[in-house]
Every structure is written in C-alpha cells, then in structure tokens.
Design a protein around this motif. Structure first.
Motif, PDB file in Angstrom:
ATOM      1  N   GLY A 265       0.887  -1.230  -0.029  1.00  0.00           N
ATOM      2  CA  GLY A 265       0.269   0.017   0.046  1.00  0.00           C
ATOM      3  C   GLY A 265       0.749   1.275  -0.075  1.00  0.00           C
ATOM      4  O   GLY A 265       2.230   1.149  -0.336  1.00  0.00           O
ATOM      5  N   GLN A 266       0.283   2.356   0.251  1.00  0.00           N
ATOM      6  CA  GLN A 266       0.966   3.624   0.450  1.00  0.00           C
ATOM      7  C   GLN A 266       1.331   4.058   1.654  1.00  0.00           C
ATOM      8  O   GLN A 266       0.663   3.710   2.684  1.00  0.00           O
ATOM      9  N   TYR A 267       2.643   4.529   1.971  1.00  0.00           N
ATOM     10  CA  TYR A 267       3.093   4.872   3.229  1.00  0.00           C
ATOM     11  C   TYR A 267       3.478   5.941   3.304  1.00  0.00           C
ATOM     12  O   TYR A 267       3.895   6.974   2.544  1.00  0.00           O
ATOM     13  N   VAL A 268       3.078   6.811   4.467  1.00  0.00           N
ATOM     14  CA  VAL A 268       3.870   8.245   4.853  1.00  0.00           C
ATOM     15  C   VAL A 268       4.923   8.075   5.811  1.00  0.00           C
ATOM     16  O   VAL A 268       4.794   7.433   6.851  1.00  0.00           O
ATOM     17  N   ILE A 269       6.070   8.876   5.205  1.00  0.00           N
ATOM     18  CA  ILE A 269       7.028   9.025   6.091  1.00  0.00           C
ATOM     19  C   ILE A 269       7.330  10.416   6.436  1.00  0.00           C
ATOM     20  O   ILE A 269       7.635  11.087   5.302  1.00  0.00           O
ATOM     21  N   ARG A 270       7.152  10.760   7.410  1.00  0.00           N
ATOM     22  CA  ARG A 270       7.335  12.382   7.756  1.00  0.00           C
ATOM     23  C   ARG A 270       8.974  12.678   7.647  1.00  0.00           C
ATOM     24  O   ARG A 270       9.667  11.800   8.083  1.00  0.00           O
ATOM     25  N   PRO A 271       9.216  13.864   7.170  1.00  0.00           N
ATOM     26  CA  PRO A 271      10.984  14.068   6.996  1.00  0.00           C
ATOM     27  C   PRO A 271      11.323  13.988   8.306  1.00  0.00           C
ATOM     28  O   PRO A 271      12.603  13.946   8.351  1.00  0.00           O
ATOM     29  N   ASN A 272      10.862  14.343   9.477  1.00  0.00           N
ATOM     30  CA  ASN A 272      11.426  14.222  10.891  1.00  0.00           C
ATOM     31  C   ASN A 272      11.515  12.826  11.397  1.00  0.00           C
ATOM     32  O   ASN A 272      11.945  12.596  12.480  1.00  0.00           O
ATOM     33  N   HIS A 273      10.770  11.741  10.674  1.00  0.00           N
ATOM     34  CA  HIS A 273      11.020  10.545  10.823  1.00  0.00           C
ATOM     35  C   HIS A 273      11.933   9.977  10.072  1.00  0.00           C
ATOM     36  O   HIS A 273      12.238   8.551  10.142  1.00  0.00           O
ATOM     37  N   LEU A 274      13.046  10.528   9.210  1.00  0.00           N
ATOM     38  CA  LEU A 274      14.009   9.971   8.469  1.00  0.00           C
ATOM     39  C   LEU A 274      15.304  10.604   9.356  1.00  0.00           C
ATOM     40  O   LEU A 274      15.218  11.732   9.724  1.00  0.00           O
ATOM     41  N   ARG A 275      16.080   9.954   9.737  1.00  0.00           N
ATOM     42  CA  ARG A 275      17.387  10.319  10.445  1.00  0.00           C
ATOM     43  C   ARG A 275      18.536   9.644   9.641  1.00  0.00           C
ATOM     44  O   ARG A 275      18.610   8.718   9.309  1.00  0.00           O
ATOM     45  N   LEU A 276      19.645  10.644   9.979  1.00  0.00           N
ATOM     46  CA  LEU A 276      21.065  10.163   9.697  1.00  0.00           C
ATOM     47  C   LEU A 276      21.461   9.253  10.390  1.00  0.00           C
ATOM     48  O   LEU A 276      21.552   9.369  11.737  1.00  0.00           O
ATOM     49  N   ASP A 277      21.878   7.887   9.891  1.00  0.00           N
ATOM     50  CA  ASP A 277      22.237   6.836  10.893  1.00  0.00           C
ATOM     51  C   ASP A 277      23.188   6.002  10.193  1.00  0.00           C
ATOM     52  O   ASP A 277      22.816   4.998   9.596  1.00  0.00           O
ATOM     53  N   PRO A 278      24.806   6.403  10.245  1.00  0.00           N
ATOM     54  CA  PRO A 278      25.490   5.560   9.600  1.00  0.00           C
ATOM     55  C   PRO A 278      25.829   4.201  10.292  1.00  0.00           C
ATOM     56  O   PRO A 278      26.367   3.442   9.759  1.00  0.00           O
ATOM     57  N   ALA A 279      25.444   3.966  11.662  1.00  0.00           N
ATOM     58  CA  ALA A 279      25.728   2.710  12.037  1.00  0.00           C
ATOM     59  C   ALA A 279      24.631   1.657  11.535  1.00  0.00           C
ATOM     60  O   ALA A 279      24.961   0.711  11.530  1.00  0.00           O
ATOM     61  N   THR A 316      25.870  17.217  13.162  1.00  0.00           N
ATOM     62  CA  THR A 316      26.050  16.458  12.221  1.00  0.00           C
ATOM     63  C   THR A 316      25.455  16.987  10.847  1.00  0.00           C
ATOM     64  O   THR A 316      25.891  16.943   9.831  1.00  0.00           O
ATOM     65  N   ALA A 317      24.247  17.371  10.873  1.00  0.00           N
ATOM     66  CA  ALA A 317      23.597  17.977   9.830  1.00  0.00           C
ATOM     67  C   ALA A 317      24.193  19.030   9.193  1.00  0.00           C
ATOM     68  O   ALA A 317      24.129  19.348   7.850  1.00  0.00           O
ATOM     69  N   ARG A 318      24.927  19.877   9.818  1.00  0.00           N
ATOM     70  CA  ARG A 318      25.717  21.048   9.450  1.00  0.00           C
ATOM     71  C   ARG A 318      26.888  20.616   8.658  1.00  0.00           C
ATOM     72  O   ARG A 318      27.451  21.425   7.993  1.00  0.00           O
ATOM     73  N   THR A 319      27.461  19.339   8.774  1.00  0.00           N
ATOM     74  CA  THR A 319      28.562  18.756   7.831  1.00  0.00           C
ATOM     75  C   THR A 319      27.983  18.318   6.582  1.00  0.00           C
ATOM     76  O   THR A 319      28.983  17.989   5.814  1.00  0.00           O
ATOM     77  N   VAL A 320      27.040  18.044   6.386  1.00  0.00           N
ATOM     78  CA  VAL A 320      26.636  17.630   4.988  1.00  0.00           C
ATOM     79  C   VAL A 320      26.513  18.497   4.033  1.00  0.00           C
ATOM     80  O   VAL A 320      26.208  19.667   4.380  1.00  0.00           O
ATOM     81  N   ARG A 321      27.058  18.095   2.757  1.00  0.00           N
ATOM     82  CA  ARG A 321      27.282  19.109   1.751  1.00  0.00           C
ATOM     83  C   ARG A 321      26.231  18.452   0.498  1.00  0.00           C
ATOM     84  O   ARG A 321      26.048  17.351   0.412  1.00  0.00           O
ATOM     85  N   ILE A 322      25.896  19.373  -0.463  1.00  0.00           N
ATOM     86  CA  ILE A 322      25.327  18.904  -1.841  1.00  0.00           C
ATOM     87  C   ILE A 322      26.204  17.968  -2.304  1.00  0.00           C
ATOM     88  O   ILE A 322      27.503  18.551  -2.590  1.00  0.00           O
TER      89      ILE A 322
END
Length: 341
Positions: A265-279, A316-322
């Motif tokens: 089916g269709q799923y909703v993922i809010r942008p604040n429910h995605l997180r940077l997680d290298p582990a 962490t977010a501030r170190t990300v680049r385009i």
C-alpha cells in the motif's frame, strides 16, 4: 451544531467554486478551514455570511434554515483579508460604527468601544486614524469592530495574510486568547497550515470545492486518510511512497524493511522521521539541496527514482554538503500506512 452546510454547490459562470461541500461547526469551537488558493474558502465564508447565494444545498444556523435569512439577521460578523477600515474615522469611531448603525445610545456605544479597545490592547491608540496605525494595530481594530456587536459566530477570511511574519505570530496568540476569553465560535479560513494547526481545535481541509477531511490537528497529522491530506499538513511536506509486501519485508523501492511486517500500500514517512544513521542505515541517498533553518536543516534527497525530504538537527546535519551520499534510517514507530482508497 451552530452551523451546518450540506451538499453546497456554487458556480460563477462555468467555474464551479463549491462542488457538494458539507461542513458542520460546533458552538464555541475554533475551527480552521484550511486549503490552497482557489479551493473555495472565501466562497464558503461569504455564503455563511449572506454575501453569496447557493445554487444548491442546505444551510442552517443555530438549528434553523438560513438560506433566505438576510445578512442582518444572521448574528455573525466577518473579518476580511483587507482591513476595510474607514480612513477618515478614528479608531474609536471605526469601532463604534456598527453600534451607531444599530441604534445604540452614545453612552452604551462609548462603554463598549472602551471595553473592546482595552481587550484588544489598543486603548492608547483610540484617538488616531488608521493611517497612523501599524499593520497589527489595524488588524486589531478590524477584529474589534467585528466583535463589538457580540455576535454568536465570527468568520475570519485569511485575516493575517497581509501582516509580516512577526505580526502574524503575535496575532495568532491574540486570536487564541480572544477565543479562550470570549468563548465565541470562530471559523478561520487560511492557506497557512501553521496558522491552522497552532490555533484551531478542529481543521476542515478544503480542496477543489470539497471538504476532503476534518479532525483535530493531531488526528489529521498522525493518521491522514489520503496522500493529499498527508501532504497538506506538515512542513516540509510528507514523503508518500508505495510499499510492497515481499518475503524479505516491506519494499519501498529504495529500501527494504526486513523488520516491518506491513501489507502492500501507500506509506507516509514524515521528514522528521528520517534520520542520519551511519551505524544502521536502511538506505543511502544523494543530497541535492540543503535548507538551513537555524535550529534544523532540511535535506532534499534522491534515492533511486524517489525524491525525499529529511529534517535533521544538531552538528551532524551542518557537516552535510550537496552531492554527499548520506546513510538514513526510517523510524519504524512512525511509519504510517494510508487507508485503501
């Protein structure tokens, strides 16, 4: 219900503004009519206010049929997007104008003007004319002129649109305070979801001349009934993706969630429910745009054929680049399946 609209149709020539709109408003409530430009918000308020007739449908106020009730007999007031103040009259004269037209005595008019000016915190400006007022002060006068007759229902048609961001913040708080203190029923039309969710107890979502959903801000945000509803509430807009149940787990096209036993089916993922997680990432995506908002950062991402948004916080977010490829994890507790159409 203080107000009920049922299957309302309204056209202007070949343009259908309302297409079977139905809406009910509980007495004493603060209800927001939220929708994009040309959705039918102003037409709806003008019909309630008696400024427009309907082509078809039923309309009741205070439990009585109101289709043929004149404006003066509806016991309501309306605040418009433009302040509509008389430039040649003082604040006191603008506030008292509806009472003078209603035939109230000078003494009663003066008492109510003073009370209203104090309630709206403009008593110190009562002798000046609108041209000498700030935008926020002019809006307070417009609201005061509507409230001074003590109507049962107050209609507000995008009243904050012409104010700057700081004044909009102040007036949101002011309108909430007035509703709490006066207990008056308010129906507030707005294209701004922040205004709707921060002020209203109930939100009716209007799109293309119809109410497509209604409920509390939390209900509409947490359990949207459709992709359109999901995207109308929340900033940045929700990510809505198709999910397929497979033997390996829920496949979203760009990620497979082995620990998520969900149907297709269709799923909703809010942008604040995605997180940077290298582990423990679920997938990796390319950063195509970055919006730095001070306390948060919005990442615009591409994961295969999918365009996604992610809200990140902290250093962490501030170190990300385009151009970076970033590892992301989906919050399983907030993955929402949309009802089947």
């Amino acid at each position: 219900m203080i107000l009920e609209l049922s299957d309302i149709h309204k056209s202007y020539g070949r343009h259908a503004a309302l297409k079977g709109l139905s809406l009910s408003v509980r007495e004493g409530s603060f209800t927001a009519l939220l929708g994009p430009s040309s959705a039918g918000k102003t037409t709806t308020l003008r019909i309630i206010g008696g400024l427009e007739t309907v082509d078809r449908g039923a309309f009741s106020l205070y439990g009585q049929d109101a289709l043929d009730v004149p404006v003066q007999g509806r016991d309501l007031a309306m605040v418009f997007q433009t302040f509509a103040l008389y430039p040649h009259l003082t604040v006191a004269e603008n506030l008292g104008y509806p009472l003078r037209r209603a035939g109230l005595s000078r003494a009663e008019t003066a008492t109510r003007v003073t009370e209203t000016a104090e309630m709206l915190r403009i008593a110190h400006r009562i002798a000046v004319k609108p041209g000498q007022l700030s935008g926020g002060e002019r809006q307070r006068v417009a609201i005061g002129r509507a409230l001074i007759r003590k109507p049962r229902l107050l209609l507000l048609d995008e009243p904050l649109t012409n104010l700057d961001a700081k004044l909009r913040d102040e007036m949101r708080v002011e309108l909430k305070r007035l509703h709490r203190e006066l207990g008056i029923t308010m129906l507030f039309a707005t294209p701004d979801q922040l205004e709707a969710t921060s002020m209203a107890e109930q939100i009716a979502l209007i799109d293309d001349g119809r109410i497509i959903a209604r409920g509390t801000p939390d209900d509409l945000y947490e359990a949207p009934r459709s992709a359109k509803v999901a995207r109308m509430l929340g900033s940045p807009p929700a990510n809505v993706v198709a999910g397929a149940a497979t033997p390996r787990g829920l496949s979203l096209g760009f990620a497979t969630l082995a620990d998520a036993a969900h149907p297709s089916g269709q799923y909703v993922i809010r942008p604040n429910h995605l997180r940077l997680d290298p582990a423990a990432p679920d997938f990796r995506a390319d950063v195509v745009l970055i919006e730095a908002l001070g306390d948060s950062t919005v990442l615009h991402l591409e994961a295969g054929d999918h365009a996604l948004r992610c809200v990140c916080f902290g250093e962490t977010a501030r170190t990300v680049r385009i151009g970076d490829e970033v590892p992301l994890r989906i919050d399983r507790d907030h993955l929402r399946a949309l009802p089947e159409p």
